[in-house]
Enzyme design. Structure first.
Site, PDB file in Angstrom:
ATOM      1  N   GLY A  39       0.876  -1.180   0.000  1.00  0.00           N
ATOM      2  CA  GLY A  39       0.000   0.000   0.000  1.00  0.00           C
ATOM      3  C   GLY A  39       0.910   1.225   0.000  1.00  0.00           C
ATOM      4  O   GLY A  39       1.959   1.228  -0.637  1.00  0.00           O
ATOM      5  N   THR A  40       0.529   2.235   0.763  1.00  0.00           N
ATOM      6  CA  THR A  40       1.293   3.504   0.890  1.00  0.00           C
ATOM      7  C   THR A  40       2.010   3.872  -0.412  1.00  0.00           C
ATOM      8  O   THR A  40       1.376   4.216  -1.386  1.00  0.00           O
ATOM      9  CB  THR A  40       2.254   3.445   2.100  1.00  0.00           C
ATOM     10  OG1 THR A  40       2.957   2.200   2.120  1.00  0.00           O
ATOM     11  CG2 THR A  40       1.477   3.611   3.389  1.00  0.00           C
ATOM     12  N   LYS A  41       3.334   3.728  -0.462  1.00  0.00           N
ATOM     13  CA  LYS A  41       4.063   4.243  -1.626  1.00  0.00           C
ATOM     14  C   LYS A  41       3.723   3.508  -2.927  1.00  0.00           C
ATOM     15  O   LYS A  41       4.005   4.003  -4.007  1.00  0.00           O
ATOM     16  CB  LYS A  41       5.566   4.225  -1.374  1.00  0.00           C
ATOM     17  CG  LYS A  41       6.202   2.855  -1.338  1.00  0.00           C
ATOM     18  CD  LYS A  41       7.712   2.956  -1.134  1.00  0.00           C
ATOM     19  CE  LYS A  41       8.352   3.777  -2.216  1.00  0.00           C
ATOM     20  NZ  LYS A  41       9.585   4.425  -1.772  1.00  0.00           N
TER      21      LYS A  41
ATOM     22  N   ASP B 144       2.000  -7.869   2.286  1.00  0.00           N
ATOM     23  CA  ASP B 144       0.736  -7.268   2.727  1.00  0.00           C
ATOM     24  C   ASP B 144       0.056  -6.578   1.537  1.00  0.00           C
ATOM     25  O   ASP B 144       0.586  -5.617   0.980  1.00  0.00           O
ATOM     26  CB  ASP B 144       1.029  -6.236   3.823  1.00  0.00           C
ATOM     27  CG  ASP B 144      -0.242  -5.681   4.442  1.00  0.00           C
ATOM     28  OD1 ASP B 144      -0.900  -6.416   5.201  1.00  0.00           O
ATOM     29  OD2 ASP B 144      -0.593  -4.511   4.153  1.00  0.00           O
TER      30      ASP B 144
ATOM     31  N   TYR C  15      -5.547  -1.360  -2.695  1.00  0.00           N
ATOM     32  CA  TYR C  15      -4.225  -0.971  -3.205  1.00  0.00           C
ATOM     33  C   TYR C  15      -4.116  -1.179  -4.711  1.00  0.00           C
ATOM     34  O   TYR C  15      -3.238  -0.642  -5.364  1.00  0.00           O
ATOM     35  CB  TYR C  15      -3.092  -1.751  -2.521  1.00  0.00           C
ATOM     36  CG  TYR C  15      -3.022  -1.643  -1.023  1.00  0.00           C
ATOM     37  CD1 TYR C  15      -3.680  -0.631  -0.337  1.00  0.00           C
ATOM     38  CD2 TYR C  15      -2.285  -2.556  -0.274  1.00  0.00           C
ATOM     39  CE1 TYR C  15      -3.620  -0.548   1.046  1.00  0.00           C
ATOM     40  CE2 TYR C  15      -2.207  -2.471   1.108  1.00  0.00           C
ATOM     41  CZ  TYR C  15      -2.892  -1.467   1.758  1.00  0.00           C
ATOM     42  OH  TYR C  15      -2.824  -1.396   3.127  1.00  0.00           O
TER      43      TYR C  15
ATOM     44  N   HIS D 280     -10.763  -4.277   6.332  1.00  0.00           N
ATOM     45  CA  HIS D 280      -9.800  -3.168   6.352  1.00  0.00           C
ATOM     46  C   HIS D 280     -10.173  -2.089   7.371  1.00  0.00           C
ATOM     47  O   HIS D 280      -9.305  -1.426   7.934  1.00  0.00           O
ATOM     48  CB  HIS D 280      -9.723  -2.561   4.942  1.00  0.00           C
ATOM     49  CG  HIS D 280      -8.440  -1.882   4.614  1.00  0.00           C
ATOM     50  ND1 HIS D 280      -7.832  -1.968   3.393  1.00  0.00           N
ATOM     51  CD2 HIS D 280      -7.628  -1.065   5.335  1.00  0.00           C
ATOM     52  CE1 HIS D 280      -6.716  -1.254   3.379  1.00  0.00           C
ATOM     53  NE2 HIS D 280      -6.571  -0.694   4.547  1.00  0.00           N
TER      54      HIS D 280
ATOM     55  N   SER E 193      11.583   0.641  -1.379  1.00  0.00           N
ATOM     56  CA  SER E 193      11.953   0.348  -2.766  1.00  0.00           C
ATOM     57  C   SER E 193      13.456   0.098  -2.865  1.00  0.00           C
ATOM     58  O   SER E 193      13.966  -0.160  -3.942  1.00  0.00           O
ATOM     59  CB  SER E 193      11.577   1.542  -3.645  1.00  0.00           C
ATOM     60  OG  SER E 193      12.114   2.728  -3.078  1.00  0.00           O
TER      61      SER E 193
HETATM   62  N1  LIG Z   1      -4.437  -1.381   7.272  1.00  0.00           N
HETATM   63  C1  LIG Z   1      -4.283  -0.108   6.943  1.00  0.00           C
HETATM   64  O1  LIG Z   1      -5.228   0.694   7.048  1.00  0.00           O
HETATM   65  C2  LIG Z   1      -2.964   0.352   6.451  1.00  0.00           C
HETATM   66  C3  LIG Z   1      -2.010  -0.563   6.073  1.00  0.00           C
HETATM   67  N2  LIG Z   1      -0.775  -0.150   5.613  1.00  0.00           N
HETATM   68  C4  LIG Z   1       0.179  -1.195   5.183  1.00  0.00           C
HETATM   69  O2  LIG Z   1       1.439  -0.994   5.836  1.00  0.00           O
HETATM   70  C5  LIG Z   1       2.474  -0.877   4.859  1.00  0.00           C
HETATM   71  C6  LIG Z   1       3.634  -0.080   5.396  1.00  0.00           C
HETATM   72  O3  LIG Z   1       3.209   1.219   5.796  1.00  0.00           O
HETATM   73  P1  LIG Z   1       4.226   2.444   5.760  1.00  0.00           P
HETATM   74  O4  LIG Z   1       3.587   3.579   6.457  1.00  0.00           O
HETATM   75  O5  LIG Z   1       4.670   2.670   4.360  1.00  0.00           O
HETATM   76  O6  LIG Z   1       5.471   1.857   6.614  1.00  0.00           O
HETATM   77  P2  LIG Z   1       6.734   2.558   7.270  1.00  0.00           P
HETATM   78  O7  LIG Z   1       6.354   3.497   8.354  1.00  0.00           O
HETATM   79  O8  LIG Z   1       7.689   1.480   7.604  1.00  0.00           O
HETATM   80  O9  LIG Z   1       7.322   3.477   6.130  1.00  0.00           O
HETATM   81  C7  LIG Z   1       7.901   2.951   4.973  1.00  0.00           C
HETATM   82  C8  LIG Z   1       8.273   4.130   4.098  1.00  0.00           C
HETATM   83  O10 LIG Z   1       9.415   4.780   4.649  1.00  0.00           O
HETATM   84  C9  LIG Z   1      10.489   4.744   3.734  1.00  0.00           C
HETATM   85  N3  LIG Z   1      11.631   4.236   4.505  1.00  0.00           N
HETATM   86  C10 LIG Z   1      11.898   2.964   4.869  1.00  0.00           C
HETATM   87  N4  LIG Z   1      13.046   2.897   5.561  1.00  0.00           N
HETATM   88  C11 LIG Z   1      13.498   4.179   5.638  1.00  0.00           C
HETATM   89  C12 LIG Z   1      14.659   4.766   6.197  1.00  0.00           C
HETATM   90  N5  LIG Z   1      15.594   4.046   6.785  1.00  0.00           N
HETATM   91  N6  LIG Z   1      14.797   6.111   6.092  1.00  0.00           N
HETATM   92  C13 LIG Z   1      13.884   6.847   5.465  1.00  0.00           C
HETATM   93  N7  LIG Z   1      12.794   6.346   4.874  1.00  0.00           N
HETATM   94  C14 LIG Z   1      12.604   5.017   4.965  1.00  0.00           C
HETATM   95  C15 LIG Z   1      10.128   3.807   2.614  1.00  0.00           C
HETATM   96  O11 LIG Z   1      10.484   4.372   1.355  1.00  0.00           O
HETATM   97  P3  LIG Z   1      11.865   4.038   0.567  1.00  0.00           P
HETATM   98  O12 LIG Z   1      11.425   3.348  -0.666  1.00  0.00           O
HETATM   99  O13 LIG Z   1      12.443   5.405   0.315  1.00  0.00           O
HETATM  100  O14 LIG Z   1      12.754   3.196   1.442  1.00  0.00           O
HETATM  101  C16 LIG Z   1       8.616   3.741   2.696  1.00  0.00           C
HETATM  102  O15 LIG Z   1       8.007   4.689   1.839  1.00  0.00           O
HETATM  103  C17 LIG Z   1       1.761  -0.320   3.651  1.00  0.00           C
HETATM  104  O16 LIG Z   1       2.476  -0.457   2.430  1.00  0.00           O
HETATM  105  C18 LIG Z   1       0.469  -1.140   3.688  1.00  0.00           C
HETATM  106  O17 LIG Z   1       0.729  -2.434   3.175  1.00  0.00           O
HETATM  107  C19 LIG Z   1      -0.461   1.183   5.573  1.00  0.00           C
HETATM  108  C20 LIG Z   1      -1.379   2.136   5.942  1.00  0.00           C
HETATM  109  C21 LIG Z   1      -2.708   1.809   6.387  1.00  0.00           C
HETATM  110  O1  LIG Z   2      -1.638   1.561   2.578  1.00  0.00           O
HETATM  111  C1  LIG Z   2      -2.575   2.303   2.906  1.00  0.00           C
HETATM  112  N1  LIG Z   2      -2.606   3.655   2.763  1.00  0.00           N
HETATM  113  C2  LIG Z   2      -3.787   4.131   3.264  1.00  0.00           C
HETATM  114  C3  LIG Z   2      -4.279   5.426   3.337  1.00  0.00           C
HETATM  115  C4  LIG Z   2      -5.544   5.626   3.908  1.00  0.00           C
HETATM  116  C5  LIG Z   2      -6.295   4.551   4.386  1.00  0.00           C
HETATM  117  C6  LIG Z   2      -5.804   3.245   4.309  1.00  0.00           C
HETATM  118  C7  LIG Z   2      -4.565   3.069   3.725  1.00  0.00           C
HETATM  119  C8  LIG Z   2      -3.802   1.889   3.506  1.00  0.00           C
HETATM  120  O2  LIG Z   2      -4.104   0.725   3.811  1.00  0.00           O
END
Ligand SMILES: NC(=O)C1=CN([C@@H]2O[C@H](COP(=O)(O)OP(=O)(O)OC[C@H]3O[C@@H](n4cnc5c(N)ncnc54)[C@H](OP(=O)(O)O)[C@@H]3O)[C@@H](O)[C@H]2O)C=CC1
Ligand SMILES: O=C1Nc2ccccc2C1=O
Length: 302
Positions: free
Chosen positions: A24-26, A55, A60, A123, A258
């Site tokens: 998700g996210t990025k 995940d 997504y 979700h 990434s």
């Molecule tokens: N259930 C829900 O409602 C939700 C679920 N999720 C799930 O959780 C996953 C992870 O969430 P996310 O918030 O991205 O997790 P993190 O808080 O672990 O953040 C990861 C992000 O930080 C960057 N990053 C990683 N390591 C570093 C570092 N050492 N220094 C600086 N930047 C870094 C990564 O980009 P880079 O490529 O630059 O390393 C990436 O974009 C999502 O992809 C999704 O699958 C997320 C949100 C909501």
């Molecule tokens: O990966 C996610 N990014 C989001 C942003 C808003 C709500 C849910 C999500 C995810 O699950």
């Protein structure tokens, strides 16, 4: 529910790899559209490097990329752990026109080109007769049916507060939720009041999304000097320290990157451990700042 080496044990006896790789996210796409080949290549690389927990989620729109990456990686399906989530909507959803969780999972499986997923989550808790035509307990019953038919191995929830969990637990479910995936980091130690403790007491594993917040978007807070100090002490990156803290609090981090060096660093998380006093220091100093990135309606509790 406890961390045992590279896995957590779930309350139903099954295991789940201790660190999840998020799509998700990025990687979030607004439509199925073209295949994101960067995501496919990065996932293949992550799997080949040793990541076994992916995940995903209906919303997504990355299911085809995940399925392709699994196929290309050459790793056996049974050696991977894949999560999917039924998108039940934001709190403001007017009227859902989406398929129910049972039909939605079947659609996801077609996109993954797989026979089953390892974990299927609701979700969000925003499900009601008015918006969906069924309530949250009936939504849960769809997940139970999927588990009984072998299309999903484990079922759980995401972004559920204590009262949402209680609705399911009080319904005398055939299968209890084994996971609640919530926003969790040293700067957000409870997405909603008491949810982490309640989940632990009821055998529900907390999965943390947004776990790296203190070193990414939430940088510039009281943990900065603590993480710098601990990174030197353990000869690890600050990212590894803050994610290991998540594991050392009994919570499973779902992160993403990434970048190859960061993916490799995630895989080392199960190879070291923080001393109890360092876990305590991060927990205590972390409580001095609240940083919330998702589902900001819950900020009424901050
Ligand atoms: N259930 C829900 O409602 C939700 C679920 N999720 C799930 O959780 C996953 C992870 O969430 P996310 O918030 O991205 O997790 P993190 O808080 O672990 O953040 C990861 C992000 O930080 C960057 N990053 C990683 N390591 C570093 C570092 N050492 N220094 C600086 N930047 C870094 C990564 O980009 P880079 O490529 O630059 O390393 C990436 O974009 C999502 O992809 C999704 O699958 C997320 C949100 C909501
Ligand atoms: O990966 C996610 N990014 C989001 C942003 C808003 C709500 C849910 C999500 C995810 O699950």
């Amino acid at each position: 529910m406890s961390l045992q080496g590279k896995f957590f044990k779930l309350s139903n006896g099954n295991t789940i790899p201790a660190v999840g790789y998020g799509t998700g996210t990025k990687w979030f796409k607004s439509a199925l559209g073209d295949i994101d080949t960067t995501l496919v290549d990065t996932l293949v690389q992550a799997i080949k490097l040793g990541f076994t927990h992916i995940d995903g989620a209906q919303i997504y729109k990355t299911s085809r990329e995940i399925g392709l990456a699994i196929k290309k990686s050459g790793i056996k399906r049974e050696d991977l752990f894949l999560t999917d989530k039924f998108f039940s909507g934001p709190s403001t959803l007017p009227k859902s026109t989406s398929p129910n969780p049972y039909d939605a999972l079947k659609q996801s499986l077609a996109e993954f080109q797989l026979e089953y997923v390892d974990l299927y989550l609701l979700h969000t808790p925003y499900i009601s007769k008015e918006s969906h035509g069924y309530d949250v307990v009936e939504a849960w019953n769809y997940l139970e049916k999927l588990q009984d038919e072998g299309l999903v191995k484990n079922i759980g929830v995401s972004n559920f507060a204590v009262e949402d969990l209680q609705k399911i637990l009080n319904s005398n479910p055939k299968h209890k939720p084994v996971v609640n995936q919530i926003e969790y980091s040293a700067y957000l130690q409870n997405q909603t009041p008491g949810v982490v403790e309640f989940a632990k007491k009821n055998g529900i594993l907390i999965e943390a999304y947004g776990p790296s917040a203190p070193i990414t978007k939430g940088k510039g807070g009281p943990l900065d000097p603590v993480l710098e100090k601990l990174a030197k002490k353990y000869n690890k990156t600050e990212a590894q320290i803050i994610l290991r803290w998540v594991l050392d609090t009994g919570v499973l981090p779902v992160t993403t990157s990434s970048k190859e060096d960061r993916i490799k660093a995630f895989l080392e998380l199960t190879e070291f451990k923080l001393d109890a006093e360092d876990v305590k220091e991060i927990s205590e100093v972390g409580k001095e700042k609240i940083f919330r990135q998702f589902f900001t309606e819950y900020s009424r509790f901050d």
